[in-house]
Design a protein around this motif. Structure first.
Motif, short mmCIF file in Angstrom:
data_model
loop_
_atom_site.label_atom_id
_atom_site.label_comp_id
_atom_site.label_asym_id
_atom_site.label_seq_id
_atom_site.Cartn_x
_atom_site.Cartn_y
_atom_site.Cartn_z
N ASN A 125 0.96 -1.05 0.07
CA ASN A 125 0.11 0.02 0.06
C ASN A 125 0.83 1.22 -0.12
N ALA A 128 2.08 1.82 -3.52
CA ALA A 128 1.16 2.06 -4.52
C ALA A 128 0.58 3.53 -4.09
N SER A 129 0.57 4.04 -3.04
CA SER A 129 0.33 5.58 -2.71
C SER A 129 1.42 6.26 -3.45
N ASN A 132 0.42 7.15 -7.19
CA ASN A 132 -0.81 7.76 -7.68
C ASN A 132 -0.67 9.02 -8.49
N TYR A 133 0.60 9.32 -8.54
CA TYR A 133 0.62 10.58 -9.40
C TYR A 133 0.57 10.22 -10.91
N ASN A 135 -1.67 8.87 -12.21
CA ASN A 135 -3.11 9.11 -12.73
C ASN A 135 -3.45 10.40 -13.16
#
Length: 160
Positions: A125, A128-129, A132-133, A135
């Protein structure tokens, strides 16, 4: 006339078309002392055939072979027996705590697996965080797609 017949027989002999009787005539002709000078080349060959016909094999042929005992297979069998003995004589160590990665109690194994999976999940996690950029990059490329549509329409307008 005899010489002409011998030359024809030689030609048939070289082509492999002579009979046994014709070959006997050739052997008889080349076993004589006088042979035509242009046929002297064939004389050693037919002389060899006559000498070779008289050769005999004089050695004894053994009909029964001596049986030798192959010690290699005994050593292979001995190693196999030793390995099986070591394998089956080992004590059952399935419930000892000192073995790496083994548990005697199923509850203890379940607790260890859930703890390991929770640690993997938290690290996943976190990773994965930080991604996020990406996106936002996808949104920017979608905007570039709109610019391509505008460019297509202006090229259509100015071409006409």
């Amino acid at each position: 006339m005899v010489l002409n017949n011998i030359e024809k027989l030689l030609e048939k002999y070289e082509n492999g078309e002579t009979t046994l009787k014709e070959e006997q005539q050739l052997k008889h002709y080349f076993s004589q002392e006088t042979v035509a000078p242009h046929l002297e080349v064939y004389k050693p060959m037919f002389a060899y055939f006559l000498v070779n016909k008289q050769e005999q094999f004089t050695k004894d042929i053994p009909l029964k072979t001596k049986r030798t005992f192959n010690y290699k297979w005994i050593s292979v069998a001995a190693v196999a027996v030793l390995m099986l003995g070591f394998y089956f004589n080992q004590p059952d160590n399935s419930c000892e705590e000192d073995l790496l990665g083994t548990f005697c109690e199923p509850e203890q194994a379940l607790n260890e697996v859930t703890r390991s999976l929770a640690m993997i999940s938290s690290h996943f996690n976190k990773g994965a965080s930080t991604v996020n950029y990406l996106n936002e990059v996808n949104k920017g490329t979608a905007t570039l797609g709109y610019l391509n549509e505008i460019e297509n329409t202006t090229s259509i307008i100015f071409k006409n």
